[in-house]
Design an enzyme around this catalytic site. Structure first.
Site, PDB file in Angstrom:
ATOM      1  CE  LYS A  55      -1.966   2.697   3.206  1.00 54.78           C
ATOM      2  NZ  LYS A  55      -1.913   3.866   1.958  1.00 54.78           N
ATOM      3  CD  GLU A  83      13.477   0.462   9.260  1.00 59.04           C
ATOM      4  OE1 GLU A  83      14.293   1.425   9.512  1.00 59.04           O
ATOM      5  OE2 GLU A  83      13.903  -0.856   8.853  1.00 59.04           O
ATOM      6  CB  CYS A 128      13.443   9.008   7.889  1.00 63.12           C
ATOM      7  SG  CYS A 128      14.011   8.352   6.583  1.00 63.12           S
ATOM      8  CD  GLU A 135       9.964  12.637  11.079  1.00 59.62           C
ATOM      9  OE1 GLU A 135       8.824  12.608  11.604  1.00 59.62           O
ATOM     10  OE2 GLU A 135      10.955  12.250  10.982  1.00 59.62           O
TER      11      GLU A 135
HETATM   12  P1  NAD Z   1       2.609   8.904   7.586  1.00 61.43           P
HETATM   13  O1  NAD Z   1       2.342   7.530   8.970  1.00 61.43           O
HETATM   14  O2  NAD Z   1       1.561   9.352   7.831  1.00 61.43           O
HETATM   15  O3  NAD Z   1       1.934   7.157   6.218  1.00 61.43           O
HETATM   16  C1  NAD Z   1       2.753   6.839   6.491  1.00 61.43           C
HETATM   17  C2  NAD Z   1       1.710   5.577   5.522  1.00 61.43           C
HETATM   18  O4  NAD Z   1       1.363   5.189   6.908  1.00 61.43           O
HETATM   19  C3  NAD Z   1       0.724   6.221   4.506  1.00 61.43           C
HETATM   20  O5  NAD Z   1       0.660   5.347   3.532  1.00 61.43           O
HETATM   21  C4  NAD Z   1      -0.194   6.443   5.259  1.00 61.43           C
HETATM   22  O6  NAD Z   1      -1.444   5.918   4.012  1.00 61.43           O
HETATM   23  C5  NAD Z   1       0.117   5.403   5.648  1.00 61.43           C
HETATM   24  N1  NAD Z   1      -1.722   5.525   6.900  1.00 61.43           N
HETATM   25  C6  NAD Z   1      -1.396   6.722   7.324  1.00 61.43           C
HETATM   26  N2  NAD Z   1      -1.539   6.661   8.251  1.00 61.43           N
HETATM   27  C7  NAD Z   1      -2.223   5.287   8.091  1.00 61.43           C
HETATM   28  C8  NAD Z   1      -3.215   5.175   9.975  1.00 61.43           C
HETATM   29  N3  NAD Z   1      -3.884   5.829  10.667  1.00 61.43           N
HETATM   30  N4  NAD Z   1      -3.493   3.416   9.442  1.00 61.43           N
HETATM   31  C9  NAD Z   1      -2.977   2.641   8.398  1.00 61.43           C
HETATM   32  N5  NAD Z   1      -1.773   3.153   7.783  1.00 61.43           N
HETATM   33  C10 NAD Z   1      -2.350   4.893   7.602  1.00 61.43           C
HETATM   34  O7  NAD Z   1       4.102   9.785   7.192  1.00 61.43           O
HETATM   35  P2  NAD Z   1       3.872  10.551   6.030  1.00 61.43           P
HETATM   36  O8  NAD Z   1       3.428  11.287   5.891  1.00 61.43           O
HETATM   37  O9  NAD Z   1       3.739   9.271   4.681  1.00 61.43           O
HETATM   38  O10 NAD Z   1       6.564  10.195   5.556  1.00 61.43           O
HETATM   39  C11 NAD Z   1       6.511  10.986   6.258  1.00 61.43           C
HETATM   40  C12 NAD Z   1       7.009  10.077   8.027  1.00 61.43           C
HETATM   41  O11 NAD Z   1       7.756   9.040   7.392  1.00 61.43           O
HETATM   42  C13 NAD Z   1       8.043  10.997   8.423  1.00 61.43           C
HETATM   43  O12 NAD Z   1       7.687  11.039  10.156  1.00 61.43           O
HETATM   44  C14 NAD Z   1       8.859   9.907   8.625  1.00 61.43           C
HETATM   45  O13 NAD Z   1      10.572  10.249   9.228  1.00 61.43           O
HETATM   46  C15 NAD Z   1       9.080   8.443   8.167  1.00 61.43           C
HETATM   47  N6  NAD Z   1       9.812   7.761   7.361  1.00 61.43           N
HETATM   48  C16 NAD Z   1      10.551   6.846   7.931  1.00 61.43           C
HETATM   49  C17 NAD Z   1      11.892   6.073   7.122  1.00 61.43           C
HETATM   50  C18 NAD Z   1      12.599   5.737   7.341  1.00 61.43           C
HETATM   51  O14 NAD Z   1      13.271   4.283   7.459  1.00 61.43           O
HETATM   52  N7  NAD Z   1      13.262   4.900   9.068  1.00 61.43           N
HETATM   53  C19 NAD Z   1      11.714   6.502   5.639  1.00 61.43           C
HETATM   54  C20 NAD Z   1      11.229   7.919   5.296  1.00 61.43           C
HETATM   55  C21 NAD Z   1      10.649   8.153   6.302  1.00 61.43           C
END
Ligand code: NAD
Length: 500
Positions: free
Chosen positions: A194, A270, A305, A404
């Site tokens: 997804k 992650e 991230c 962040e």
């Molecule tokens: P997010 O957590 O909002 O969303 C990530 C994914 O989760 C998306 O596919 C989203 O649709 C899904 N999602 C959102 N809410 C959900 C819920 N209630 N239930 C189930 N799924 C849900 O993150 P984002 O805005 O897409 O990305 C930014 C974040 O990702 C930052 O915090 C960044 O640090 C982190 N990130 C971490 C890494 C790593 O490897 N550690 C790499 C890249 C990004």
């Protein structure tokens, strides 16, 4: 196909973008599928244009995709193929990615807003490399037979865990997906991916290529939709054995709840970061340290991230380093993501730009000094561009030092002693990465050990290799992506005793 986005002109990239055919349907059991929940628009942060109306996966489509993955795992050929044959399919996926590099890179740039150089040169190279690396690894994994009790043979084998749900964010839409999909497929798992609702187009293209490469139907399924509906349905599904997530810490926490409330599936996370980058006065070269600090926070629009968003700099060199970063912020070329000369493109949407603006407003209000940027930039009408931003005089209690931001905003904190620097560095709920600049070998090793972070870069930042694991301490997550260690996420250890 050139190896470098700069070999193609801005005009040519723009024409290719206009001619690009974008997918709008899910990929389930090797075929395109509609959604029962209508469609949702994918809007380009480059210019606010709607790129496509994509089928919205509700619980029903997630269930269909999980059922397809379940069948493919329980009775399909994929887990039963020889590791070499599985590897061959992954190598074919890598080859097809290279063949379709320009379309995939354009899809990423249009849906995410990052410069074409970053999607074509960096993300697409990493994507093909990831599938190739795990394709080559597939037949090199071995099991063990420990020296156990006499009179018995103990075998310790790794078996594929089953159906993997992979939920990923928008900042590296395909690389982060591949870090999960490729090792999971390599060991014989089947997957439902997804992507983020902001960037589903490139993932849907990848799903088609994977089927074209010869994956059996259902081995990789791609469903598009938002988090609270589609992501939740996947995280809560009782037939998903492993959930591999990359995204924010807040949402990662939810996946632990979904697992606890459903089938106790394995959950690998992650998550976010607020990474410190410590510059000591004995850095080998302050100019390089400053340039790398600027590059680190502004690369990929700061939507990293691992972004070194807290610059911890010794008070004796703080102004010299800050001035250099501020100067670079002023010369960075913020522009049309389709122009290969652009250094910073658009943030991933209007909501992202609003969020960064709000962090800046609160930062100013908290008493930090704004040294560069701080406002949106007009590049193309309807686009979500933001100026490279630097705050100094940040103190550890300020939101700028704790939250962040996930945008191009640097917080500079000065320190007086090494112990103070380490304490500041570790004063965070996160533990994803850290940087350290010093000429002293002993300081490098002792401080690296004291930093509570999954990756520590000494006299460099953001180096990576597929052979090296990546992941976080503390609330930055658990488990490791990349390298042979990623295999641990998608396999169960089995012990078999044979009486001799
Ligand atoms: P997010 O957590 O909002 O969303 C990530 C994914 O989760 C998306 O596919 C989203 O649709 C899904 N999602 C959102 N809410 C959900 C819920 N209630 N239930 C189930 N799924 C849900 O993150 P984002 O805005 O897409 O990305 C930014 C974040 O990702 C930052 O915090 C960044 O640090 C982190 N990130 C971490 C890494 C790593 O490897 N550690 C790499 C890249 C990004």
């Amino acid at each position: 196909m050139p190896d470098d986005a700069l070999a193609i002109s801005h005009q040519d990239w723009t024409q290719r973008a206009e001619a690009l055919a974008l997918p709008t349907r899910h990929r389930i059991a090797g075929a395109d599928a509609d959604g029962s929940g209508g469609t949702f628009p994918v809007v380009s942060p480059r210019d606010g244009r709607t790129l496509a109306l994509v089928a919205d996966a509700g619980e029903k489509e997630v269930d269909l995709a999980v059922s397809a993955a379940r069948r493919a795992f329980d009775t399909g050929p994929w887990p039963r193929l020889s590791p070499e044959d599985r590897g061959r399919v992954l190598l074919r996926i890598a080859a097809l990615i290279e063949e379709h590099r320009s379309e995939l890179a354009l899809a990423i740039t249009l849906e995410n807003g990052k410069p074409i150089t970053e999607s074509y040169d960096i993300e697409l190279r990493a994507l093909a490399y990831t599938f190739r690396w795990y394709g080559q690894l597939a037949d090199k994994l071995t099991d063990t037979a420990p020296h156990a009790e006499p009179g018995a043979l103990a075998l310790v084998t790794r078996e594929p865990s089953g159906v993997v749900g992979a939920v990923v964010p928008w900042n590296f839409p395909l690389t982060l997906a591949a870090w999960k999909v490729a090792p999971a497929l390599a060991v014989g798992c089947t997957v439902v991916l997804k992507p983020s609702e902001l960037t589903p187009l490139s993932a849907l293209l990848l799903g088609r290529l994977a089927d074209e490469a010869g994956l059996p139907p259902g081995a990789l399924n791609v469903v598009a939709g938002d988090g609270p509906t589609t992501g939740r349905a996947l995280g809560s599904h009782p037939d998903v054995d492993v959930l591999a997530f990359t995204g924010s810490t807040a949402v990662g926490r939810r996946f632990l709840h979904y697992a606890a409330d459903s089938n106790l599936k394995r959950v690998w996370l992650e998550l976010g970061g607020k990474s410190p980058n410590i510059i000591l006065p004995d850095a080998p070269d302050l100019a390089t340290a400053s340039a790398t600090a600027a590059w680190g926070i502004f690369f990929n629009q700061g939507e990293m991230c691992t972004a070194p968003s807290r610059l911890l700099v010794h008070e004796s060199v703080a102004e010299e380093v800050t001035a250099a970063v501020v100067e670079r912020a002023g010369t960075l070329r913020v522009g049309d993501p389709l122009d290969p000369a652009t250094e910073m493109g658009a943030l991933a949407g209007a909501a992202r730009a609003d969020s960064v603006q709000e962090h800046v407003r609160r930062g100013t209000e908290s008493g930090a000094r704004l040294r560069a940027g701080g406002m949106r930039r007009e590049v193309l009408p309807g686009g979500s561009y933001f100026a490279p931003t630097v705050f100094d005089q940040v103190t550890p209690d300020m939101p700028l030092a704790r939250e962040e931001i996930f945008g191009p905003v640097l917080s500079v904190l000065a320190f007086g002693s090494l112990d103070e620097a380490v304490a500041l560095a570790n004063d965070t709920e996160y533990g994803l990465a850290a940087g350290l600049w010093t000429s002293d070998l002993s300081t490098a090793h002792t401080v690296a050990r004291r930093l509570r972070a999954g990756s520590v870069w000494v006299n460099c930042y953001e180096r990576g290799d597929m052979a090296v694991p990546f992941g976080g301490y503390k609330q930055s997550g658990n488990g490791r992506d990349k390298s042979v260690h990623a295999v641990e996420k998608y396999t169960e250890l089995k012990t078999t005793w044979i009486q001799l």
